[in-house]
Enzyme design. Structure first.
Site, short mmCIF file in Angstrom:
data_model
loop_
_atom_site.label_atom_id
_atom_site.label_comp_id
_atom_site.label_asym_id
_atom_site.label_seq_id
_atom_site.Cartn_x
_atom_site.Cartn_y
_atom_site.Cartn_z
N ASP A 101 0.69 1.62 -3.62
CA ASP A 101 0.71 0.30 -2.99
C ASP A 101 2.12 -0.26 -2.92
O ASP A 101 2.68 -0.68 -3.93
CB ASP A 101 -0.20 -0.64 -3.78
CG ASP A 101 -0.38 -1.99 -3.10
OD1 ASP A 101 0.07 -2.13 -1.95
OD2 ASP A 101 -0.98 -2.89 -3.71
N ASP A 341 2.99 -2.45 4.20
CA ASP A 341 2.14 -2.40 3.01
C ASP A 341 1.18 -1.21 3.09
O ASP A 341 0.27 -1.19 3.92
CB ASP A 341 1.35 -3.71 2.90
CG ASP A 341 0.49 -3.79 1.65
OD1 ASP A 341 0.60 -2.89 0.80
OD2 ASP A 341 -0.29 -4.75 1.53
#
Length: 494
Positions: A101, A341
């Site tokens: 992440d 992201d």
């Protein structure tokens, strides 16, 4: 020790009273440096959009007779909708699957000697393999101290005394810096999920890429030992810029990392993988890529922002849609910009720009709408696309029919034009029927909020694109490529 962990498990349950009112914001700090590189393993899985959430020195030892190599590798295996890393934590190592992440800092794992409590996770646990870390099974596992830099960061405190005060240290020990109480339990929030846990230290083991016999042990690796969560069934390896992130703790944050996400069609295929590279190897010999600058957000410095200037529909003389200025700029509160992201599945764009994009696509696509699929899936544009040569295999159809739909090009700051691979725009919702297949646009609109990023560049649109995070030059590079073929070539070299 068992009673201690039981006590903190009970504390975690009480902390859930505050799950929706507390957010975490980490700050950038100095990081240890090393010249080594890592190549870690990713697998595919699903994540939903997150908005911004808000160091101790580590030692690395080589547990092999061979000299240290400049790169490390672990297998990358596809599941679906996102990407996982295998973390080898503890002594002996326990293998834990976690999300990779870039939109958060904290690395955490599902944790519990008896159970891991996950609220509203049935949709995940029924389809996704889960693994959890057991502290009692590791001889090197310890709770972090309230005085450590990691503890201060996870509690978002400008005052180093705060975590120790919460832990119950006396004023005299606070002033003297002699209190050794454990770091208090923390809560960390995501867009829809929340986790509660304790800050823990243990050994992280990674493997060499040469022949797999070289291993490196990163001692005192800091991570969240999460006993309770809401809609977060799997752990996360944070790749943000803060001191708690995995590349920061490994000493690579001043260098960079890169990844090449496999296409979704390779999900659940155990025989193919793609690399996440960390360190010198990630950024060396990459000058042929197109680079756009990392935008500096003074309010949220630990996240990766880029500036979107326009979107083109079609090739050549296709129409260029000018984007709002907040997709390349920040206001005085740090809102705006496009967050890149890996933990968000689909690219999100703000209104009314998103609706304008839909209108432009509708004007150039002449196939019938599949409105019932739109209602069922929640996607905004779904079409019935004719199958070529009456192909019946869904994955094959998805490949050969992509040219029937318009291309989409993202124009980033610094004259960077990224033509998204066709399979990154529309995706087949099932097998063909009656010589047609339904494909939906996998973009979504941002929530109508006045805070956070204006847009998010999600992992689905990053498939078959090499993405390079050059931290030294503060830029992000893009190059379309066949990630599966690249991974296969690396496998042959090994």
């Amino acid at each position: 020790m068992a009673s201690l962990f039981t006590f903190y498990t009970i504390c975690n349950l009480f902390l859930f009273v505050f799950l929706f009112s507390i957010a975490n914001h980490s700050r950038a700090r100095q990081h240890p440096k090393t010249s080594d590189s890592l190549v870690l393993g990713l697998t595919n899985i699903r994540r939903t959009i997150k908005l911004p959430k808000i160091s101790s020195t580590l030692s690395i030892k080589v547990s092999s007779q061979s000299p240290p190599t400049l790169d490390m590798m672990e297998p990358l295996r596809g599941v679906r909708d996102g990407y996982l890393i295998s973390l080898n934590l503890g002594s002996p190592p326990q293998v834990i699957q976690v999300y990779m992440d870039t939109g958060s800092d904290l690395t955490w794992v599902p944790c519990g000697n008896l159970s891991f409590n996950c609220i509203d996770c049935d949709n995940y646990t029924n389809t996704t393999p889960m693994s959890k870390f057991s502290p009692l099974q590791s001889s090197s596992c310890v709770r972090d101290s309230c005085a450590s830099e990691f503890c201060i960061n996870v509690h978002s405190s400008d005052n180093p005394y705060d975590p120790c005060s919460i832990a119950g240290c006396s004023l005299s020990t606070l002033v003297k810096g002699t209190c050794s109480r454990p770091c208090p339990s923390f809560i960390y929030t995501y867009g829809e999920g929340v986790v509660a846990g304790t800050l823990t230290r243990d050994t992280l083991t990674v493997h060499g890429s040469a022949d797999g016999s070289v291993t490196r042990e990163v001692t005192n690796f800091g991570f969240g030992c999460v006993g309770s969560s809401y809609k977060e069934p799997l752990g996360i390896a944070g790749f943000g810029k803060g001191p708690l992130s995995l590349p920061s703790q490994l000493g690579f944050l001043q260098k960079g990392f890169s990844h090449c996400f496999l296409a979704f069609k390779f999900a659940n295929n155990p025989n193919i993988s793609s690399p996440l590279v960390v360190g010198d190897l990630a950024i060396s010999s990459k000058e042929h890529l197109q680079f756009t600058p990392m935008l500096k957000n003074p309010m949220y410095p630990n996240y990766y922002y880029i500036g979107l200037e326009g979107i083109t529909i079609g090739i050549g003389s296709g129409s260029v849609i000018q984007v709002p200025t907040n997709l390349r700029d920040f206001d005085s509160s740090g809102n705006g910009g496009m967050l890149i992201d890996s933990g968000t599945t689909y690219t999100h764009l703000p209104e009314p720009f998103y609706s304008l994009l839909l209108s432009e696509l509708e004007s150039v696509i002449n196939y019938p709408r599949a409105t019932e699929v739109e209602a069922r899936t929640g996607f905004d544009l779904c079409y019935r696309i004719p199958c070529i040569n009456n192909v019946t295999n869904a994955m094959t159809t998805m490949d050969v029919d992509d040219h029937l739909l318009p291309s989409i090009t993202f124009h980033f700051i610094n004259n960077v034009s990224l033509v998204l691979p066709q399979e990154n725009n529309f995706y087949a919702m099932g097998a063909p029927r009656n010589s047609t297949v339904v494909k939906c646009l996998l973009f979504q609109s941002m929530d109508n909020e006045d805070y956070g990023p204006a847009g998010v560049f999600g992992s689905f649109q990053q498939q078959n694109v090499e993405v390079v995070y050059d931290m030294k030059m503060e830029r992000i590079g893009f190059q379309t490529m066949d990630c599966a073929s690249s991974a296969f070539k690396q496998l042959i070299k090994r």
